[in-house]
Scaffold this active site. Structure first.
Site, mmCIF file in Angstrom:
data_model
loop_
_atom_site.group_PDB
_atom_site.id
_atom_site.type_symbol
_atom_site.label_atom_id
_atom_site.label_comp_id
_atom_site.label_asym_id
_atom_site.label_seq_id
_atom_site.Cartn_x
_atom_site.Cartn_y
_atom_site.Cartn_z
ATOM 1 C CE LYS A 143 -4.199 -1.814 0.609
ATOM 2 N NZ LYS A 143 -5.328 -1.558 -0.294
ATOM 3 C CD GLU B 223 -10.555 3.674 0.703
ATOM 4 O OE1 GLU B 223 -10.259 4.802 0.215
ATOM 5 O OE2 GLU B 223 -9.967 3.068 0.164
ATOM 6 C CB SER C 203 -0.167 -7.851 -0.818
ATOM 7 O OG SER C 203 -0.838 -8.444 -0.073
#
Lengths: 399, 266
Positions: A71, A93, A364
């Site tokens: 991210k 969010e 991830s």
């Protein structure tokens, strides 16, 4: 999308396209990722896991990035763009909290005010990440409306954005939502695949036989897949959250079980009922608990270039335990979905092509944030040893 | 079918703004919403806007979302919304549906237009579909002579306002603030300039929504707009009387009369 957001989306589209065509911006983005976020992430040969499945399993270690997930790539790109656009505040969010933590981190680094919307259900199951965001200086707003999960957090963030668009950027957390977010998030995340492709060629002299990633909204997956779309010999696998099992109705396998519709400004597959009302999704992973999916994944599925398969909560948690025990790597539960599904692919490819068959799994994120769920699922944390030991099994093996 | 255009022309002939009243269908129940909407008609609403409850109402604030959520939890279906439209349209007041797009698409755009027209509905207000992405709806609306009410916002460019005005039929919905629905203590200073920009693009009526909850606010907005749209305040009147239908309807009647007086003072 609402007319009120059209101008902002148009401005964002122009700003993003200009920025990506500006060598100075791209160079600065790459510098920030390298010096601060810690990329390129390693491409690691998981030898013990490979022996279990009879194929070469490579892990793209996005879990080693700053803040513990892929991210950070997306938010540093979007935050850099925010500064370029002269805005002073960001909103985001978050489901699992990974994107919220990354956004709060980027906001701190770039000196931006930050508000993060998070479903109230998720604030409870990801309390540690709420604290991390607060420590980083972000305001965390629990969203009680609807199902109080990720989709409702997106609704609330969009409402905020309508009212604050003149000075606020919405750091969208995944490759979904209205244009240009799916393409922009893909661009900021595509380093995952570009690096993995180059590393695989450099380290092994071949392209992988398959690449795999988990798919909620699909940012890490599209980041990996994009580099391999033209490589026809490379299988592309996305693994969706199958929850309790697609047949139970309690899942978030949007491509597998959803139907075409419109959600959050994108036409894509959506979990919906006969009246077009969004159906509440379910996954043990808050980060995958979304009833829509990035439109590019819908397209890749429809054209047959990528295969999307559901992985149940149980299969994901088994994979979490397996990777922890065999490689000493505790993955995020999101990533554990990819591990669970990809090991079946690796086993098949190993049988077809031998032990040099190569599968890249995008790891991830790391599992620190998910320890509360793991403690509950596995009955961990009893120092007296009353809890049953976790049994780690590879796919296809009996426990 | 009653004509929205005629309702605005009638109000204009009386040198006043039209009062547009909103409630979600199925709130507090299907029959309850019919009773409430008929009360609003009796007490002075010139145009009725019926909300189709949707799971992800991005442009609505907490008051309307709570009402829509309650309707959904009680099992409201798209077909029920058509039935509510029919019951309200029978009063002779033009009755539009305010709906997010996905339920319409799921129902089938052509089927929706056919059923809405057959029920006496006047048209649609579409908060998350702009004219440049609403081709399917525009074609169906044209085929069935239904109103197409698109929104403009303070952030809209002059080009988009012109495009939206040209594509709309019935009236243009001017979202008076950059924000979601909900009663506010003061009306927006963005509303007047926005209405003026719409007026400059053509002669279609322009109604202002978002934020009006009192007769005085309605009077203020009526001073520069062709219509005043009220929603959250009506919902609030019913939410404040959850277990007493008669008291809720009485509150609704009082509020409507106050607002109807307001649009006549403006």
């Amino acid at each position: 999308m609402p007319e009120a957001l059209v101008k902002a989306l148009d401005e964002l589209t122009v700003a993003w396209q200009d920025a990506m065509a500006d060598e100075a911006f791209v160079s600065e983005f790459e510098r920030v990722l390298r010096d601060y976020a810690g990329t390129p992430s390693r491409l690691y040969h998981a030898e013990r896991l490979s022996r279990q499945v009879g194929a070469r399993v490579l892990l793209k270690r996005e879990d080693l990035n700053h803040t513990g997930a892929h991210k950070i790539r997306n938010v540093m790109g979007q935050a850099l763009l925010t500064k370029r656009m002269g805005k002073t505040r960001v909103i985001a969010e978050t489901g699992a909290g990974q994107h919220g933590v990354a956004s709060a981190t980027a906001a701190a680094w770039f000196d931006l005010d930050c508000t993060v919307y998070m479903g109230a259900v998720d604030t409870r199951r990801q309390a540690l990440n709420v604290a991390r965001m607060q420590l980083l200086g972000a305001k965390v707003v629990p969203v009680e409306s609807g199902s109080a999960t990720l989709k409702d957090a997106i609704n609330e963030a969009l409402r905020d954005w309508v009212a604050s668009v003149d000075h606020t950027a919405y750091l969208f957390g995944t490759a979904a939502g209205p244009h240009p977010f799916p393409s922009m998030v893909r661009d900021f995340c595509r380093g995952i695949g570009d690096e993995a492709r180059e590393q695989c060629l450099e380290q092994y002299g071949v392209l992988p036989d398959a690449v795999a990633a988990c798919v909620g909204g699909g940012s890490n997956a599209i980041g990996l897949f994009t580099a391999f779309l033209e490589d026809e010999g490379v299988e592309i696998h996305g693994f969706e959250p199958g929850g309790d099992g697609v047949e139970t109705g309690r899942h978030a396998a949007t491509i597998h079980a959803g139907e075409a519709g419109v959600l959050h400004g994108a036409r894509t597959y959506v979990l919906q009922d006969e009246d077009g009302q969004t159906v509440e999704s379910h996954s043990i992973s808050a980060g995958l608990d979304y009833p829509g999916v990035g439109p590019q994944h819908s397209w890749l599925a429809a054209m047959g270039r990528a295969t999307y398969t559901p992985v149940t909560d149980r299969q994901a948690m088994d994979a979490m335990a397996l990777l922890s025990r065999t490689e000493g790597i505790i993955p995020a539960i999101e990533s554990a979905h990819a591990v669970a599904g990809a090991l079946d692919v690796a086993r098949r490819l190993g049988e077809e092509k031998g032990p040099d068959a190569t599968v890249i799994i995008n790891l991830s994120g790391r599992g620190d944030k998910d320890m509360g769920t793991a403690i509950e699922w596995f009955g961990l944390g009893d120092a007296e040893g009353e809890a049953e030991p976790v049994v780690a099994t590879a796919p296809g093996e009996e426990a | 079918m009653a004509s929205t255009t005629t309702a605005f022309e009638k109000a204009r002939a009386e040198d006043r703004a039209a009062l547009v009243g909103y409630l979600p269908a199925g709130f507090p129940s299907v029959d309850g919403s019919i009773a409430a909407l008929r009360t609003m008609v009796e007490a002075g609403c010139d145009v009725i806007e019926i909300g189709l409850p949707y799971s992800d109402p991005v442009m609505d604030g907490p008051t309307i979302q709570a009402a829509a959520q309650q309707a959904l939890e009680r099992g409201i279906r798209t077909r029920d919304v058509i039935d509510v439209v029919q019951a309200v349209a029978e009063t002779g007041v033009p009755t539009l549906v305010m709906t997010y797009w996905n339920p319409v698409e799921r129902y089938g755009v052509e089927r929706w237009a056919t059923d809405l027209a057959a029920a006496g509905g006047a048209g649609l207000i579409t908060p998350d579909i702009t004219p440049d992405h609403g081709g399917a709806w525009s074609a169906a609306a044209d085929a069935h002579d239904l109103d197409k009410v698109f929104l403009v916002a303070p952030s809209s460019t002059d080009e988009r306002i012109a495009m939206t005005s040209a594509a709309s039929r019935g009236f243009v919905y001017a979202a008076a603030v950059m924000g979601v629905t909900g009663a506010r203590e003061a009306t927006s200073d963005l509303a007047g300039p926005l209405v003026a920009r719409v007026r400059a693009s053509g002669d279609i009526p322009v109604a202002v929504g978002i934020g009006v909850s009192t007769g005085d606010q309605a009077a203020e907005v009526a001073g520069f707009a062709d219509g005043v749209i009220v929603g959250s305040a009506f919902v609030r009147a019913l939410l404040d009387h959850p277990d007493d239908e008669a008291a809720g309807l009485a509150a609704l009647r009082t509020l409507t009369e106050d607002l109807a007086g307001g649009v006549r003072r403006g």
